[in-house]
Motif scaffolding. Sequence first.
Motif, PDB file in Angstrom:
ATOM      1  N   LYS A   1      13.073 110.636  22.397  1.00 36.03           N
ATOM      2  CA  LYS A   1      13.636 109.629  23.468  1.00 36.03           C
ATOM      3  C   LYS A   1      14.889 110.096  23.959  1.00 36.03           C
ATOM      4  N   HIS A   2      15.503 111.013  23.337  1.00 43.39           N
ATOM      5  CA  HIS A   2      16.766 111.854  23.877  1.00 43.39           C
ATOM      6  C   HIS A   2      17.881 111.069  23.267  1.00 43.39           C
ATOM      7  N   THR A   3      17.649 109.629  22.846  1.00 45.40           N
ATOM      8  CA  THR A   3      18.858 108.933  22.540  1.00 45.40           C
ATOM      9  C   THR A   3      18.845 108.523  21.532  1.00 45.40           C
ATOM     10  N   LEU A   4      20.043 108.037  20.525  1.00 45.39           N
ATOM     11  CA  LEU A   4      19.799 107.507  19.191  1.00 45.39           C
ATOM     12  C   LEU A   4      20.098 106.128  19.147  1.00 45.39           C
ATOM     13  N   ASP A   5      19.837 105.489  18.038  1.00 43.41           N
ATOM     14  CA  ASP A   5      20.300 104.217  17.972  1.00 43.41           C
ATOM     15  C   ASP A   5      21.335 103.742  16.860  1.00 43.41           C
ATOM     16  N   PHE A   6      22.390 103.875  17.493  1.00 44.89           N
ATOM     17  CA  PHE A   6      23.876 103.919  16.342  1.00 44.89           C
ATOM     18  C   PHE A   6      23.913 102.643  15.774  1.00 44.89           C
ATOM     19  N   ALA A   7      23.273 101.684  15.804  1.00 44.23           N
ATOM     20  CA  ALA A   7      23.157 100.369  15.334  1.00 44.23           C
ATOM     21  C   ALA A   7      22.409 100.354  13.990  1.00 44.23           C
ATOM     22  N   ALA A   8      21.346 101.594  14.066  1.00 39.95           N
ATOM     23  CA  ALA A   8      20.300 101.666  12.828  1.00 39.95           C
ATOM     24  C   ALA A   8      21.002 102.302  11.888  1.00 39.95           C
ATOM     25  N   ALA A   9      20.225 102.573  10.623  1.00 39.46           N
ATOM     26  CA  ALA A   9      20.748 103.282   9.656  1.00 39.46           C
ATOM     27  C   ALA A   9      21.204 104.712   9.990  1.00 39.46           C
ATOM     28  N   PRO A  10      22.337 105.115   9.423  1.00 38.91           N
ATOM     29  CA  PRO A  10      22.947 106.395   9.793  1.00 38.91           C
ATOM     30  C   PRO A  10      21.855 107.619   9.726  1.00 38.91           C
ATOM     31  N   VAL A  11      21.964 108.530  10.628  1.00 41.17           N
ATOM     32  CA  VAL A  11      21.099 109.841  10.352  1.00 41.17           C
ATOM     33  C   VAL A  11      22.127 111.140  10.719  1.00 41.17           C
ATOM     34  N   ALA A  12      21.588 112.371  10.485  1.00 40.28           N
ATOM     35  CA  ALA A  12      22.562 113.349  10.672  1.00 40.28           C
ATOM     36  C   ALA A  12      23.250 113.420  11.959  1.00 40.28           C
ATOM     37  N   ALA A  13      22.347 113.270  12.952  1.00 41.97           N
ATOM     38  CA  ALA A  13      22.673 113.342  14.486  1.00 41.97           C
ATOM     39  C   ALA A  13      23.434 112.341  14.771  1.00 41.97           C
ATOM     40  N   THR A  14      23.460 111.029  14.286  1.00 38.64           N
ATOM     41  CA  THR A  14      24.454 109.945  14.923  1.00 38.64           C
ATOM     42  C   THR A  14      25.824 110.102  14.133  1.00 38.64           C
ATOM     43  N   GLU A  15      25.903 110.728  13.170  1.00 36.17           N
ATOM     44  CA  GLU A  15      27.296 111.160  12.240  1.00 36.17           C
ATOM     45  C   GLU A  15      27.699 112.348  13.248  1.00 36.17           C
ATOM     46  N   GLN A  16      26.924 113.271  13.625  1.00 36.47           N
ATOM     47  CA  GLN A  16      27.490 114.247  14.523  1.00 36.47           C
ATOM     48  C   GLN A  16      28.187 114.266  15.908  1.00 36.47           C
TER      49      GLN A  16
END
Length: 874
Positions: A635-650
Amino acid sequence: MTTRVNGRSMTEPAASPLVLSVVLGFVAVAVGLLARRTLDGSRGFGGDAATISSIMHSPFSASDLGLGSYSVIADFYQWLGLADAPTTASVFGAVLGAAVLGCVLIRIHGINGGTLPLLLALLVPVLVGVYEAAYAKEVLISLGMLVVVLLPVNWFGELLVLTTLVVLGAEFRTYWFIVAVVYVVLRICLVRGMLRTPGRVVGAVAVLGVLTGIAVWIGTGNPADAFRYEVNDTAARQNDTGSLITRYIDLPEPVGGIVNTTLTSLLFIAPLPMLLKASPYYLVIGILFAVLWISLVRAAARSREVTTTGPTDDRLLHRFVALPLAFLVVQGLFEPDWGSALRHLTPLLPLLVGAVDLVARRSTDPPGPVAPSDTLTPRSASRPGKTTMTTQTPTPSAGRNVLATYLGHLRRWWWFLVIGLVIGLVIGGLLGWGASALMATKYTATAQLYVGTAGATSSSDAYNGAMLSQKQVGSYVEMAKSPTLANRVIDDLDLDKSTGDVQGMITPAARKDTVIIEMHAVSGNADLSRDVANSAATQLKDMVRDLNQQTAPNGRSTAPQLAVLTEATSPSSPSSPNTRQNVMAGAVLCLVLGALAAVVRGLTDRRITTTERIREIIDAPVVGTVSTTEALAEKHTLDFAAAPVAATEQFRELRTNLRFLDVANPPTVIAVTGGVAGEGKSTIAANLALALADDGESVCLVDADLRDPSVADYLSGNLQSAVGLSTALAGDADIDDIIQQTATPGLGVVTSGTVPPNPAELLGSRRFRDLLTELGEKFDHVILDASPSLPVTDGALVASAADGVLLTVRHNSTTTDRLTSTEGNLSAVNSRILGTVFTLVPEARGKYGASKYGYGYGYGATAPSATSTAGDTH
């Protein structure tokens, strides 16, 4: 090729440092081969080789023979197996000298400084070729300099440099101890900025010359002139037409020696007496000295004139300056001859090239790019209270540990070693076996002779006789090499061979501190080798007896006589070829070729795999490193409201780093671009906007890629792309009409609108800048997804209109020359590069590495490869 920077000319390298070093290395070797052919046996390497050979086959030590440091050289060439191969050894010397020059060129990233460094770089291979191939002693110094060049520039590396100098002093020549001390003093002076003018440098040379002369006087009890006589063997050397005057000023000792030593050092810098010489050779030598030493003095004085890119650059420059200067001081102490001094200096000439180039390069580097008069002014420069931060083109880091870099290449391309090992064990072994099968079979037989005296009546007589026998062994070995012995063997065995053939078959040798002489005979027949060895032993015994009787009174001689100790037997196996050794050599050769292939692959691979490589090119921080997840791949985008993953923290880390880039002058309008398509700039722009909005800030994401827009597709939802940025720039809509709200609170989006036929004209217009100003007043942050910077000018135009730009660098895809060209394009329009984002790092590539960022309209999927610039081989 010469370019103009701020009104100054700067020469660019015509090839990469690796190619340049290889080419100059070939020049050095070619010159060495030509020089070797023009030398006769009485001078140059031929004479050194003869001396080495005499040491190798003499029962006495080199010190007993009065040959001093030749003992170490003899051991070195014996270990190489080149003691009796002067031509091969001359090639080795030229290759080693060229390797030092090549390592310097690679470490300083080529020759960029100007005409003088380029001139020195072309001159040095000629001198290296002539002297390194012609003289054996300089090869050991070059070996030490190779170590010095490769060592790191931290404190541990400096300790190893001093260790190398001390080893040269302990094993080769004692004056290297003095070089080590003077080197430390000069390094301290350079670090403290005490040598800021040529006058101060020359003054430092004079002061150190005086102190060195005093130290020699105190340490040896003799004036410096006496030390000079001692190290130069005879007074005749002092009076040679090419030598300096031994005594310039007749003063009482030790003052006279100290003054003369100091003057010698200064006249090496400005060799005025050479102008009075009638010899064209020494006139040329004097001119060379003037060019070399004056260049070094200027480099030392200018080493602190400009701000460098880091302390490692300073330390490497100081090393390259201090070591030749230290050698200059010691040259004045021990070497009064310009020709010999230039020969001794040759191994250090590559360091001089590096020092002069580093200083010249920095002096021509501008403090920042100067925008042409017709380029646009960055938006931040026109905003009240805002100051413009211009980027600076960095000098590539010269202080990198090259040895560690090469080991890194071996680690990265380890499979080259595996292939080389497999090929070596199979094909290399077969080649070694085949070479052995093709080589002529040789057998070696050995007979032994005992040298002794008779008639001893006491222990004192026996001791004196034993000492006399040991001293006579060397003479008897020389007799065994004579044509006379060969002729006697031919007559004894009735051989149908020439005198030269038989001489080549016989090799006499004697071991140190013994009275045993060995007669080795080599031929293709085992029985013939046995017969020749035994005949040579017998004939030598008879020759010695006959000669002693002829020279003794009444025909009775008390000189040591020879007796056959052990007769030779027919060898059961050939001494050559050694099949096992050849097979192992073939395997090792392939392994070495595999290692060389790995290093060359690493040096020629310009793909960026570390953040350090980015920092060497872009004078801005790496503000983020982004890997990927399945969500990014699909999807090329992340869900920042969901459980954190490595990419969102980056991305949250990127958001934080962005805020602390310039606290006093925070950028509002930020463009995100890359060099070419596929480096992740749209993904970074979209997710950075989401991360900022997730933190409660108002953000507007603008799709400024008017050729291949993607923001609407990445964010999905109900975003419309029919009306957007191009519509507003064409004057068909107001700013409020094109801002679309998303499901993410605080995030507004301006899509690209319809694809226009003239995107560059629209993005370079005043209306685009006014639009960004309006958006900056409405939102806390405006993120611009710009076009790639290399294929078209759109990306640079958008970057120049923003407060700053983030530059994406794709792991193992973006090349150093591409990144350099991208940085150059952005600097040309005076863009403010806030930092770089390292994308698609290998920790979790997933499907993201295979995702497609197609750019079909206007500029294709890739851009043409940019021209390589200096520093791109590492």
